[in-house]
Design a protein around this motif. Structure first.
Motif, mmCIF file in Angstrom:
data_model
loop_
_atom_site.group_PDB
_atom_site.id
_atom_site.type_symbol
_atom_site.label_atom_id
_atom_site.label_comp_id
_atom_site.label_asym_id
_atom_site.label_seq_id
_atom_site.Cartn_x
_atom_site.Cartn_y
_atom_site.Cartn_z
ATOM 1 N N TRP A 102 49.302 13.345 -75.531
ATOM 2 C CA TRP A 102 49.380 12.173 -76.405
ATOM 3 C C TRP A 102 50.642 12.177 -77.244
ATOM 4 N N GLU A 103 51.091 13.382 -77.596
ATOM 5 C CA GLU A 103 52.357 13.457 -78.335
ATOM 6 C C GLU A 103 53.485 12.894 -77.478
ATOM 7 N N GLN A 104 53.479 13.297 -76.217
ATOM 8 C CA GLN A 104 54.504 12.806 -75.306
ATOM 9 C C GLN A 104 54.459 11.292 -75.189
ATOM 10 N N ILE A 105 53.256 10.790 -75.055
ATOM 11 C CA ILE A 105 53.104 9.341 -74.870
ATOM 12 C C ILE A 105 53.646 8.598 -76.089
ATOM 13 N N LEU A 106 53.240 9.044 -77.261
ATOM 14 C CA LEU A 106 53.695 8.370 -78.468
ATOM 15 C C LEU A 106 55.210 8.359 -78.561
ATOM 16 N N LEU A 107 55.785 9.538 -78.271
ATOM 17 C CA LEU A 107 57.241 9.616 -78.381
ATOM 18 C C LEU A 107 57.925 8.806 -77.282
ATOM 19 N N SER A 108 57.271 8.663 -76.143
ATOM 20 C CA SER A 108 57.905 7.972 -75.022
ATOM 21 C C SER A 108 57.736 6.468 -75.086
ATOM 22 N N LEU A 109 56.819 6.044 -75.936
ATOM 23 C CA LEU A 109 56.478 4.617 -75.980
ATOM 24 C C LEU A 109 57.711 3.738 -76.140
ATOM 25 N N LEU A 110 58.440 4.008 -77.205
ATOM 26 C CA LEU A 110 59.592 3.153 -77.490
ATOM 27 C C LEU A 110 60.642 3.186 -76.387
ATOM 28 N N PRO A 111 61.070 4.381 -75.976
ATOM 29 C CA PRO A 111 62.081 4.424 -74.918
ATOM 30 C C PRO A 111 61.653 3.687 -73.646
ATOM 31 N N LEU A 112 60.385 3.869 -73.259
ATOM 32 C CA LEU A 112 59.945 3.230 -72.030
ATOM 33 C C LEU A 112 59.955 1.704 -72.167
ATOM 34 N N LEU A 113 59.558 1.256 -73.348
ATOM 35 C CA LEU A 113 59.592 -0.186 -73.565
ATOM 36 C C LEU A 113 61.012 -0.706 -73.499
ATOM 37 N N LYS A 114 61.932 0.114 -74.030
ATOM 38 C CA LYS A 114 63.335 -0.292 -73.963
ATOM 39 C C LYS A 114 63.773 -0.456 -72.509
ATOM 40 N N VAL A 115 63.322 0.450 -71.672
ATOM 41 C CA VAL A 115 63.672 0.373 -70.252
ATOM 42 C C VAL A 115 63.151 -0.926 -69.661
ATOM 43 N N GLN A 116 61.890 -1.226 -69.964
ATOM 44 C CA GLN A 116 61.288 -2.447 -69.447
ATOM 45 C C GLN A 116 62.080 -3.666 -69.894
ATOM 46 N N LEU A 117 62.410 -3.657 -71.168
ATOM 47 C CA LEU A 117 63.122 -4.795 -71.734
ATOM 48 C C LEU A 117 64.471 -4.993 -71.060
ATOM 49 N N SER A 118 65.214 -3.892 -70.919
ATOM 50 C CA SER A 118 66.550 -4.002 -70.323
ATOM 51 C C SER A 118 66.469 -4.554 -68.912
ATOM 52 N N TRP A 119 65.529 -4.015 -68.144
ATOM 53 C CA TRP A 119 65.399 -4.533 -66.790
ATOM 54 C C TRP A 119 64.937 -5.978 -66.795
ATOM 55 N N GLY A 120 64.077 -6.260 -67.730
ATOM 56 C CA GLY A 120 63.605 -7.634 -67.834
ATOM 57 C C GLY A 120 64.771 -8.592 -68.020
ATOM 58 N N ILE A 121 65.692 -8.189 -68.897
ATOM 59 C CA ILE A 121 66.843 -9.055 -69.153
ATOM 60 C C ILE A 121 67.704 -9.190 -67.902
ATOM 61 N N VAL A 122 67.896 -8.067 -67.222
ATOM 62 C CA VAL A 122 68.702 -8.113 -65.997
ATOM 63 C C VAL A 122 68.088 -9.066 -64.987
#
Lengths: 859, 107
Positions: free
Chosen positions: A51-71
């Motif tokens: 769960w620690e990993q998930i919490l810390l990864s949340l933001l970065p992963l969303l950033k990835v989604q967003l960037s690809w979304g824009i592309v």
């Protein structure tokens, strides 16, 4: 995906945040370490780590989604625009059709919203009710907006649910004098001081609590203030009201009532004035009527209050009011078909609103269907692109996003053009409907929301089919999905949709034609009298020697005849002949006959025929006490040999001297009614003018008028205009409907063109081959036409019962109506078919003439 | 030349050093061991993905491997652009860090 050991919720979360191509290896990375920690330190530690990993990864992963979304977004837009450019014709047809449909829909919505907005500007609008009644008039139960005079106040005093009440009566055509100017068509409103507590008509000057306290004070609108006093302060100034020039003091200035208010007035006075003026009739308070409005508490009990009202009514013994209801304020404009509604009353009609709302939905629906068919057709052309995307790793979701996105882009482009169209055509609609329509997205939040919902909804609806089917990863689904564009099965979706459009098109044409024919029938129906060239003038309170007036007028050769009395369109409620008696009358019978005052020369002026006897004549002075009845009256009274019989009305004895052939009094919505004509030298002046030189004739009448009544304005009307006014609602509806039908048909045929041209394009190779094998142009054209003909026949058959039902309902409003004969339906069907055939033929012939060499070239 | 963040630079270096064996987990461990950078899996993945999008890294999917618990594995490789980026970075470092030792001892 193999079964994972990771905690389920966490896993689900991860799945959400990752793109399809990343899911496997990223989850795998989590799993490896998770299992390591699990085996070394146990379940709890591994869970904590996870769960620690998930919490810390949340933001970065969303950033990835967003960037690809824009592309991808950029890519989809580029693709969409590129495709629009490549398929210019389809795109144009699509956008035009959609824009026209949306514009139509929006225009209608503007009108509908306006109609629903009546009276909603009052702060208390959801707590204001008008008391209305079912009133026993003769043998008929009439809906009336009148209730007993003291009812409102009684309710307020006895029931805590009722907070305020006000009596309100509005009358037009009243005299207002101030300084040098005199006005005759001022609308007077008689209200109680509590009027300002119930309704929100803000005062510009003055105190609402004090404004009508003094009986002889008057509240004027800005319009009147401007007219009478220009920029001076009206407060405290005097005006002279009524024919008797009674002085009143201006105590306040009120804002002009908005156009979408059923209450319209120029000045307001205390009800007591109206009561004073009615005193001479010596009527008891509970028999006198008025319009009562009440303001109730938030959580009042409607049923209970209505029951209490019934009790009150019973206790005061006013049996003619059979039932009294509470009518919500916001129902008045659209749902009130009551007698006695206030003048200047711009009656709306909920049926009209429903009709146009349906039309708007139909238009939008047709536009959407066209859009769906056309865009799907164009997607088939892009199957290569779709295939490549899939190979490069596009998921189903990605493809759906792309197609829906493209569809939305289309709809928003169409919206842009639609808004332009709306702005262009709004003034036309304003004029046709006579309403103050306002298209202001900014100020009307709900409206903007509705428009947005329509746009997005259309985009989703139209884009859904291609998005869902073409994005499928199962080849057989895509191949089978040819059922939208394919022609294998007769009962495929596209054909059904086209058939539905046919049905709507035929229905619209039928409805419009029927309305048109009915109006034409009304216009030309023989009413039993000559309605042309009749000029009417409403008499003033001070009267005139009718014969002298007539003589003077007849000096002009352009004036054919002059008479007086009621107008044939007077309407037949009230005016019951009271206490009728005749020789040989059965004492039990109580026939209902209407009263009609008329003067000498009435029949000649109107060209009405006699069925027996004679009319009032100057040669027989006794005629002043005699009566003439019409054929319907004879029937209803069951008289034999009526001419010569003694007859009395309200105690006045006389004889029946003649029988008039029935003519239509009131609108063609009602049948022929029985009337008794009594000699009377009052009411309207009726002048029959010649066909030619009418402006000069009118000037002459004005001159003569000036001689007899120098201080009265001369205001005349043509009878024909008044007759047409009775059907004004239908006229308006008919005209507006015609315009919208044209528009809908335009959208429909546009779609048809698109469909056919696509269909022919698909068949290019087939046509090429057929030509090579010796088919001629007609044969090829026949191929395509055949396909549509069957559809059309089915649609036609289905549309007939619906059209028949609706038109019969509408026509039942008229006692005199056209026959709903089969040929109207046939004609609409034939017209639609011919137009369709033309559209289809044009395209197919174009395709059929193509050189087979070009069609069969390899790509 | 676009600027790399310090983390991105370290990731590129890790990929270089790990050669054929650069995947999410190995890169993450390398960062932890060599540079003391301890990040969540997602926090390593994001810059990896960004570098991939920018064209500095290439990915190769391989058949299921025990290294990632039996799932398919994705290896990251340096592209020409990526190598170029590292070289530039090295130049900058040597220019900026020149005579550092001397600086240090003086202080």
């Amino acid at each position: 995906m193999n079964k994972s050991e990771l905690p389920k919720t966490g896993l689900a979360l991860l799945m959400l945040m990752l793109r399809t191509s990343d899911k496997e290896h990223v989850i795998g990375s989590f799993e490896v370490e998770y299992l390591e920690i699990y085996s070394k330190k146990g379940r709890l530690s591994s869970k904590i780590w996870f769960w620690e990993q998930i919490l810390l990864s949340l933001l970065p992963l969303l950033k990835v989604q967003l960037s690809w979304g824009i592309v991808m977004f950029g890519n989809y837009i580029k693709t969409a625009l590129r495709n629009i450019k490549t398929q210019k014709t389809y795109s144009m047809i699509n956008i035009t059709g959609l824009a026209a449909g949306m514009a139509c829909c929006i225009l209608i919505l503007v009108w509908v919203f306006y109609e629903f907005s009546y009276d909603r500007f009052h702060k208390n609008q959801d707590r204001i009710y008008r008391l209305v009644s079912d009133y026993q008039s003769g043998s008929r139960l009439l809906g009336m907006s009148y209730t007993p005079l003291p009812l409102g106040e009684t309710l307020k005093n006895n029931y805590p649910d009722v907070l305020e009440s006000s009596r309100c009566m509005f009358f037009r055509m009243n005299r207002l004098e101030s300084g040098q100017s005199v006005y005759y068509n001022t609308t007077f409103g008689y209200v109680d001081p509590s009027f300002f507590n119930i309704f929100t008509f803000p005062l510009l000057k003055g105190d609402p609590a004090k404004a009508l306290k003094d009986k002889y004070s008057v509240v004027i609108t800005e319009k009147i203030a401007q007219k009478l006093f220009a920029d001076e302060d009206p407060a405290g100034k005097n005006v002279l009201l009524f024919e008797d020039k009674i002085p009143f003091t201006v105590s306040a200035v009120i804002e002009n009532p908005p156009k979408n208010s059923h209450i319209q007035f120029d000045i307001l006075m205390n009800t007591e004035i109206s009561n004073d003026r009615r005193k001479k009739y010596n009527l008891k308070p509970w028999v006198t009527n008025t319009v009562n409005y009440i303001l109730v508490k938030e959580d009042f009990n409607k049923k209970e209050l209505e029951n209490k009202i019934t009790t009150v009514i019973k206790s005061h013994n006013v049996s003619k009011y059979k039932k009294i209801y509470l009518q919500p304020l916001t129902d008045i404009h659209l749902r009130s078909g009551l007698n006695g509604d206030t003048p200047n009353f711009d009656k709306g009609d909920i049926n009209g609103v429903i009709l146009f709302l349906s039309v708007s939905i139909i238009v939008l629906f047709i536009a959407c269907i066209n859009f769906m068919c056309l865009s799907t057709a164009s997607y088939i052309k892009r199957s290569k692109e779709v295939g490549i995307r899939k190979v490069c790793g596009a998921s189903r979701k990605d493809l759906i996003k792309q197609f829906l996105g493209e569809s939305l882009i289309f709809t928003f482009i169409a919206l842009f053009f639609a808004l332009i169209l709306v702005n262009i055509f709004l003034p036309v609609l304003k004029q046709l409907s006579g309403k103050e329509l306002d298209f202001n997205l900014v100020s009307h939040g709900y409206f903007a929301l509705a428009v947005l919902i329509i746009t997005i909804g259309t985009g989703f609806l139209a884009g859904s089919y291609p998005a869902l089917f073409l994005s499928s990863f199962r080849p057989e689904v895509i191949l089978k999905s040819r059922f939208l564009s394919g022609k294998k099965s007769r009962l495929n979706l596209r054909n059904s949709l086209v058939a539905v459009q046919f049905i709507f098109a035929i229905l619209l044409i039928t409805v419009t034609s029927v309305i048109y024919f009915q109006i034409d029938y009304i216009d030309n129906k023989d009413l039993g009298y000559d309605k042309e060239d009749i000029i009417t003038v409403y008499p003033p309170y001070k009267d005139v020697n009718r014969d002298a007036f007539r003589e003077e007028l007849l000096k002009n050769p352009n004036i054919k005849n002059v008479s007086s009395g009621f107008l044939p369109i007077r309407g037949n409620y009230g005016h019951e002949a009271r206490k009728i008696n005749w020789e040989g009358k059965d004492p039990e019978s109580k026939p209902e006959i209407h009263w009609f005052p008329a003067y000498y020369d009435y029949l000649e002026t109107f060209g009405i025929k006699l069925a027996g006897g004679r009319f009032f004549s100057r040669e027989y002075p006794a005629d002043k006490n005699n009566y003439v009845i019409n054929e319907s009256a004879v029937k209803i009274m069951g008289m034999e040999n009526p001419v010569g019989r003694r007859f009395s009305l309200n105690g006045k004895e006389g004889r029946i001297i003649g029988i008039i052939k029935d003519f239509h009094i009131s609108s063609l919505r009602v049948g022929l009614e029985p009337f008794v004509f009594q000699f009377n030298d009052g009411y309207w002046f009726i002048i029959k003018a010649g066909r030619l030189n009418q402006p000069e004739t009118i000037k002459y009448i004005e001159k003569v008028w000036g001689k007899f009544l120098p201080d009265r304005p001369f205001e005349y009307r043509f009878l024909e205009d008044d007759i047409n006014k009775m059907y004004r609602q239908e006229f308006k509806t008919g005209t507006i409907l015609r315009y919208f039908t044209f528009l809908t048909l335009f959208v429909f045929f546009l779609g048809l063109i698109g469909l056919v041209s696509f269909s022919t394009e698909q068949k290019t190779k087939e046509i090429g081959i057929r030509k090579v094998l010796g088919a001629n142009i007609t044969g090829i054209a026949a191929l395509i036409i055949k396909e549509f003909t069957l559809l059309f026949i089915i649609a036609f058959i289905l549309s007939c019962p619906a059209g028949f039902y609706f038109m019969r309902e509408w026509l039942s409003n008229f006692v005199y109506k056209i026959d709903l004969s089969w040929w109207i339906f046939a004609a609409s069907g034939i017209i639609t078919m011919v137009l369709c055939l033309l559209t289809v033929s044009f395209q197919t012939i174009k395709a059929a003439r193509k050189n087979p060499v070009d069609s069969l070239k390899c790509e | 030349m676009k600027h790399l963040t310090s983390l991105e630079e370290n990731i590129l270096l890790s990929v270089y050093y790990l050669k054929d064996n650069a995947y999410l987990i190995s890169i993450r461990n390398h960062l932890k061991e060599k540079a003391g950078i301890d990040l969540a899996i997602g926090s390593v993945f994001a810059p990896l993905d960004r570098l991939h999008r920018k064209g500095l890294l290439d990915t190769v999917s391989d058949k299921p491997s025990p290294k990632v618990g039996g799932r398919t594995i994705k290896y990251y490789l340096l592209t020409d652009k990526g190598i170029e980026a590292l070289r530039e970075r090295q130049k900058v470092i040597s220019k900026m860090w020149v005579d550092f030792d001397t600086l240090n001892s003086k202080a």
